[in-house]
Design a protein around this motif. Structure first.
Motif, PDB file in Angstrom:
ATOM      1  N   LEU A  23       0.856  -1.243   0.016  1.00  0.00           N
ATOM      2  CA  LEU A  23      -0.028   0.082   0.146  1.00  0.00           C
ATOM      3  C   LEU A  23       0.923   1.130   0.120  1.00  0.00           C
ATOM      4  O   LEU A  23       1.723   1.305   0.566  1.00  0.00           O
ATOM      5  N   SER A  24       0.563   1.876  -0.928  1.00  0.00           N
ATOM      6  CA  SER A  24       1.413   3.294  -0.920  1.00  0.00           C
ATOM      7  C   SER A  24       0.446   4.533  -0.878  1.00  0.00           C
ATOM      8  O   SER A  24      -0.205   4.685  -1.825  1.00  0.00           O
ATOM      9  N   VAL A  26      -2.030   5.378   0.668  1.00  0.00           N
ATOM     10  CA  VAL A  26      -3.472   5.107   0.368  1.00  0.00           C
ATOM     11  C   VAL A  26      -4.440   6.005   1.295  1.00  0.00           C
ATOM     12  O   VAL A  26      -4.188   6.107   2.752  1.00  0.00           O
ATOM     13  N   CYS A  66      -8.054  -3.376   0.748  1.00  0.00           N
ATOM     14  CA  CYS A  66      -7.318  -4.478   0.071  1.00  0.00           C
ATOM     15  C   CYS A  66      -8.177  -5.308  -0.691  1.00  0.00           C
ATOM     16  O   CYS A  66      -7.660  -5.896  -2.012  1.00  0.00           O
ATOM     17  N   ASP A  76      -2.126   3.856  -3.883  1.00  0.00           N
ATOM     18  CA  ASP A  76      -2.021   2.612  -4.802  1.00  0.00           C
ATOM     19  C   ASP A  76      -2.132   1.437  -3.652  1.00  0.00           C
ATOM     20  O   ASP A  76      -1.429   1.273  -2.706  1.00  0.00           O
ATOM     21  N   ILE A  77      -2.651   0.352  -4.175  1.00  0.00           N
ATOM     22  CA  ILE A  77      -2.605  -0.962  -3.451  1.00  0.00           C
ATOM     23  C   ILE A  77      -2.178  -1.841  -4.375  1.00  0.00           C
ATOM     24  O   ILE A  77      -2.959  -1.987  -5.512  1.00  0.00           O
ATOM     25  N   ALA A  78      -1.192  -2.584  -4.350  1.00  0.00           N
ATOM     26  CA  ALA A  78      -0.469  -3.277  -5.541  1.00  0.00           C
ATOM     27  C   ALA A  78      -0.086  -4.708  -4.893  1.00  0.00           C
ATOM     28  O   ALA A  78       0.324  -5.054  -3.677  1.00  0.00           O
ATOM     29  N   GLN A  82       1.342  -5.175  -9.195  1.00  0.00           N
ATOM     30  CA  GLN A  82       0.322  -4.790 -10.141  1.00  0.00           C
ATOM     31  C   GLN A  82      -0.801  -4.114  -9.300  1.00  0.00           C
ATOM     32  O   GLN A  82      -1.411  -4.844  -8.148  1.00  0.00           O
ATOM     33  N   SER A  83      -1.359  -3.009  -9.789  1.00  0.00           N
ATOM     34  CA  SER A  83      -2.516  -2.227  -9.027  1.00  0.00           C
ATOM     35  C   SER A  83      -3.623  -3.117  -9.002  1.00  0.00           C
ATOM     36  O   SER A  83      -4.204  -3.619 -10.098  1.00  0.00           O
ATOM     37  N   ILE A  85      -6.120  -1.371  -7.748  1.00  0.00           N
ATOM     38  CA  ILE A  85      -7.315  -0.292  -7.789  1.00  0.00           C
ATOM     39  C   ILE A  85      -8.216  -0.445  -8.974  1.00  0.00           C
ATOM     40  O   ILE A  85      -7.792  -0.655 -10.157  1.00  0.00           O
ATOM     41  N   THR A  87     -10.381  -2.895  -9.581  1.00  0.00           N
ATOM     42  CA  THR A  87     -10.759  -4.167  -9.609  1.00  0.00           C
ATOM     43  C   THR A  87     -11.795  -4.595  -8.728  1.00  0.00           C
ATOM     44  O   THR A  87     -11.700  -4.099  -7.351  1.00  0.00           O
TER      45      THR A  87
END
Ligand code: ATP
Length: 247
Positions: A23-24, A26, A66, A76-78, A82-83, A85, A87
């Protein structure tokens, strides 16, 4: 990264290097209600990470973000680089993120076997081997099982979906200490043997820090401090006084 790698190979290598979950910055919440603020957090393969904090800190919201149930407004949550967001939750689950909610979300009239058949993927772990207690009651309806048995079923149901990460919310809630120790022991076993990452919300700080690799402290929607479980344990009274409003 190797400069000679191109296209899919480069993307695969980047995914290989990335932590399982990252998580960056967020920010997330419910409509106008902002809950998470600039949250950075990582979980690696095979690691048990605990998320600690007072009531209303945003711990459940972070897990829900998440798994795609809470709107992320920025950051972003990767997963594997891979993101996630944008989804939808079932697609996030299919990618290997399994969420065990606090209320366990079992169907009271379905049996143990029926629950497992609904999510089982080919090559799944033998969860009856992991939880012989529920193997003995495979035709029993979930609504007739004890709290501890239900929690085992919730964990077994998550595991048969072949997850790479488990998001576990308040696993110990309402359970006898002996059952809680048993469940934590199983988490440690699968993290070590299968490389599954675990992000665990827990009210019982010392219990969580005894079984986790690392921890983060969330208060007022912000990460206030983080460290290895041993570090957090050693300075817990200072952490509690600084961030959790108690002495
Ligand atoms: P606890 O330890 O008590 O379970 P928590 O740290 O998990 O708390 P959350 O459940 O994530 O905290 O709640 C964080 C904040 O978000 C709280 O102020 C809560 O009232 C608010 N909140 C939770 N769910 C919703 C919702 N569906 N709509 C609006 N606000 C919500």
């Amino acid at each position: 990264m190797n400069a000679l790698l191109h296209g899919d190979a480069a993307a695969d290598a980047a995914a290989e290097d990335a932590p399982l979950l990252r998580l960056s910055g967020v920010n997330a919440g419910y409509g106008d209600v902002k809950v998470l603020r600039d949250v950075d957090l990582e979980v690696a393969r095979g690691e048990i990470v605990t998320l600690l904090g007072p009531n209303g800190a945003g711990k459940t919201t972070l897990l829900l973000a998440c798994s795609g149930f809470v709107n992320v407004t920025s950051g972003d949550i990767a997963f594997h680089g891979q993101s996630l967001i944008g989804t939808v939750p079932h697609a996030i689950a299919r990618r290997g993120v399994a969420h065990i909610p606090e209320d366990r979300s079992l169907w009271p009239t379905l049996t143990v076997d029926e629950h497992l058949r609904l999510t089982a993927k080919p090559g799944a772990l033998d969860v009856y081997d992991l939880f012989p207690e529920i193997a003995r009651m495979r035709h029993k309806r979930a609504g007739l099982m004890s709290g501890g048995e239900q929690q085992m079923l919730a964990m077994a149901r998550a595991l048969v979906s072949n997850p790479e990460i488990l998001l576990v919310d308040e696993m110990s809630m309402g359970l006898a200490p002996v059952i809680v120790e048993r469940l934590f022991g199983t988490l440690e076993e699968i993290a070590a043997s299968q490389g599954i990452g675990v992000l665990l919300v827990e009210q019982h700080v010392h219990l969580a820090l005894r079984h986790a690799t690392r921890g983060y402290v969330l208060a007022g929607g912000r990460i206030r401090t983080s460290g290895t479980a041993a570090e957090l344990n050693a300075r817990w009274s200072e952490v509690r006084a600084s961030y959790l409003g108690t002495s």
